[in-house]
Design an enzyme around this catalytic site. Structure first.
Site, PDB file in Angstrom:
ATOM      1  CD  GLU A 418      -2.683  -1.435  -0.042  1.00  0.00           C
ATOM      2  OE1 GLU A 418      -2.842  -0.481  -0.836  1.00  0.00           O
ATOM      3  OE2 GLU A 418      -3.132  -2.569  -0.268  1.00  0.00           O
ATOM      4  CE1 TYR A 508       3.578 -13.824  -9.517  1.00  0.00           C
ATOM      5  CE2 TYR A 508       2.174 -15.358 -10.688  1.00  0.00           C
ATOM      6  CZ  TYR A 508       3.391 -15.039 -10.118  1.00  0.00           C
ATOM      7  OH  TYR A 508       4.418 -15.932 -10.174  1.00  0.00           O
TER       8      TYR A 508
END
Length: 667
Positions: A418, A508
């Protein structure tokens, strides 16, 4: 065991020789092996359909006439903790640096996504429950100040957008206008708030306030006005400017907000101010308000009424804040390149305390920011904040909302990810509303190396999918997604990505693709140089996907069109097959002749390892140009003793769909 690498010059010489032998003495291997691979398709020269221009140069950098509009905000907000309402006034100063006169303006109204008739209720099958709504923004007044004249604005609201219809067009090349707005809205509960909410803790409610003020839509040279509605998956695209804001709350609450606190003497005790000064000089976490003081009135400078907290953040695209009387608060110094310093802080409830939990949060935050700063681009803000709340994993400039229940490696990974968003898209101002991979994927990529070095690899390796088993091989983890005929591509519109594919593809596949570029295709030095240059050139600006692709091509000195095409725009599969291995003239002293085929539509450079019976190993590396003209290649590797086995991709680094055909054991 000894590991010997054979030089590239020998590889090419062996390849050329073997090709000549095939043409003279053997049938063409390319004609005898079943393969879906078509070199002319993958390596076609039509990837970039547009030339570079004066705004976005062909080398991937901002052009000589690049322009960008600016939005500065003055905000005054107050939270009513009884009605759960935020009331605010906004003074938006907008500068039109474009070459176009603007007859109207567009603003984003994200709180309208919680209305019953919002478009966001219908774009997925998971419809909100009947009580999971608010009335969105309620406007008391909207005015414009143009050419020294203040008048009531002519506006319409469409879902999460507001159009201001101007009586006189806003002049190009520096024209200015102010928009004055007074409004309020009901703060959604954590049951449906998602990115902004309030939630309960043992010692009181925690408020996470984000997307809380009407913000300018971006007007750029790629799409004009960016007016895609806020549906939830596609995140944000915002202009840069300075944000000066105040937050008024009951006396017993702490506020943790983006930017720098300008009035600490008014909202903190002398003891807390002294502790903050100590934290700014400490690499160890310093308690600013420990648990023992959470319910102690003496931890607040006044004991009745309300307090107003004043923050300012420069050159930012947004601000957010948390507020609660339940906060424990700690902080530590961050050491940045060039002798710069910044402050890492965490605020969290008693439920999150623990040596495996949030008691280490500031340590994690400090390490992450220091790594990203030294590796890619120096963190530009005076403070970085973790806030523990039910938004669970959300990022804004200078502040993140992270799960209060995360622990150990999950908490480190969450915090690193984050706060990493401060590089993508807070510093590099990507269009998240359209291209989710440009923030989530690039950020997931940089997380990998932050995990590698934290505390000598305490939570390493992070080479797998975000929710994959720890230690899973990254090449294996991505294969099911590539093989799925229904899987979307990386370039799919952000709101068009279903939850099933959001992490596997957006996060990913993008991140692993960059790992392939860095570790298998380009090498660390060339990749890192080009990647850092991309960040530096587009810091506080608005790059498009082609800018990233061109920047990496030019910075590394490679035409990577084949990779962008096969990995980002498609889900092309890779299957490198070891077809045949034999001794030259049946004598190990003459070397071995190896045939490798590319049986699927993607191509990659690859390594071949020869394991000899004396226990030693030899490796050769073949470039992607191996596949520029042919579907199969035969080459000779020098040996002086008998061979035990030959393996393609011995490190299992490539997303090879069929590992069963990668090794041949010699009889």
């Amino acid at each position: 065991m000894k590991l010997k690498f054979i030089g590239l010059g020998l590889i090419l010489f062996s390849t050329i020789s073997s090709q000549a032998q095939r043409r003279q003495h053997a049938p063409n291997t390319n004609d005898t092996i079943a393969s879906r691979y078509n070199p002319s398709t993958l390596f076609s020269t039509t990837f970039y359909t547009n030339k570079g221009n004066e705004f976005h140069s062909a080398n991937g950098e901002p052009g000589p006439k690049y322009w960008q509009n600016r939005a500065d905000y003055q905000l005054k907000a107050a939270i009513d903790t009884v009605s759960k309402t935020l009331t605010a006034s906004e003074n938006l100063s907008y500068t039109n640096n474009s070459p176009d006169a603007l007859q109207y303006l567009w603003l984003q109204l994200d709180q309208n996504t919680y209305k019953k008739d919002a478009r966001s209720n219908f774009y997925t099958s998971a419809a909100p429950k009947p009580n999971q709504h608010t009335d969105g923004y309620q406007f008391e007044s909207v005015e414009i100040v143009q050419n020294g004249k203040t008048e009531k604005a002519d506006y319409i609201i469409t879902d999460t957008r507001m159009q201001l219809r101007l009586p006189v067009a806003l002049s190009p090349n520096g024209g200015k206008i102010s928009v004055l707005i007074k409004y309020h809205y009901t703060i959604p509960s954590s049951e449906f708030g998602g990115r902004t909410d309030y939630s309960n803790t043992k010692n009181g409610k925690m408020y996470e306030i984000a997307q809380w003020f009407p913000r300018m839509c971006v007007y750029d040279d790629s799409h004009g006005w960016d007016t895609l509605p806020f549906l939830g998956s596609g995140e944000f695209y915002l202009e840069y400017g300075d944000v000066d804001y105040t937050v008024t709350v009951p006396w017993d609450m702490l506020v943790a907000g983006s930017g720098e606190l300008l009035n600490p003497a008014e909202v903190l005790t002398s003891k807390q101010i002294s502790r903050l000064a100590a934290a700014r000089n400490s690499d160890k976490t310093v308690m600013i308000r420990p648990l023992s003081e959470v319910n102690d009135p003496s931890s607040r400078p006044v004991h009745t009424g309300k307090l107003t907290w004043h923050f300012k953040m420069y050159n930012t695209r947004d601000v957010a804040f948390g507020a609660s009387k339940a906060y424990i608060w700690d902080a530590a110094r961050m050491n940045l390149p060039g002798g710069k310093k910044s402050l890492a802080m965490s605020v969290y409830p008693v439920e999150s305390v623990g040596d495996t939990a949030w008691s280490r949060a500031t340590e994690y935050l400090k390490a992450s920011v220091e790594h990203f700063s030294s590796k890619w681009f120096v963190y530009p803000y005076p403070v970085a904040i973790n806030e523990a709340g039910e938004a669970g994993g959300m990022e804004y400039p200078g502040i993140t909302f992270d799960s209060p229940r995360a622990t150990k490696g999950d908490l480190f990974g969450l915090i690193a990810h984050e706060i990493g968003h401060n590089w993508f898209p807070m510093i590099v101002g990507s269009d998240e509303r359209r291209y989710a991979w440009m923030d989530e994927g690039l950020n997931t990529f940089i997380d990998i190396y932050a995990t590698d070095i934290f505390n000598k690899g305490e939570y390493a390796p992070k080479r797998d999918g975000e929710y994959a088993p720890k230690g899973g091989n990254p090449a294996d983890e991505i294969i099911p997604t590539i093989a799925d005929p229904d899987a979307i591509t990386i370039m799919t519109a952000a709101d068009g990505v279903t939850e099933k594919y959001r992490h596997p593809v957006t996060y990913y596949k993008t991140a692993f693709g960059l790992v392939l570029l860095r570790e298998q295709i380009l090498g660390n030095d060339r990749f890192d140089y080009a990647f850092r240059n991309y960040i530096n050139k587009w810091a506080y600006k608005h790059p498009q996907p082609d800018d990233f692709f061109r920047s990496m091509d030019n910075g590394t000195g490679e035409d990577l069109s084949w990779f962008w095409k096969g990995w980002f725009y498609s889900n092309l599969q890779l299957d490198l097959a070891l077809i045949d291995v034999k001794y030259v003239d049946k004598d190990p002293k003459n070397g071995i002749k190896v045939t490798v085929a590319n049986k699927e539509e993607m191509a990659m450079p690859f390594t071949v390892e020869v394991k000899l019976k004396d226990g030693s190993k030899q490796r050769i590396k073949l470039p992607v140009e191996t596949w520029l003209q042919q579907k199969a290649i035969t080459f000779t590797i020098s040996t002086t003793t008998e061979v035990e086995s030959v393996t393609v991709d011995p490190d299992n680094a490539l997303p090879d769909m069929n590992k069963a055909n990668n090794t041949i054991r010699m009889k």
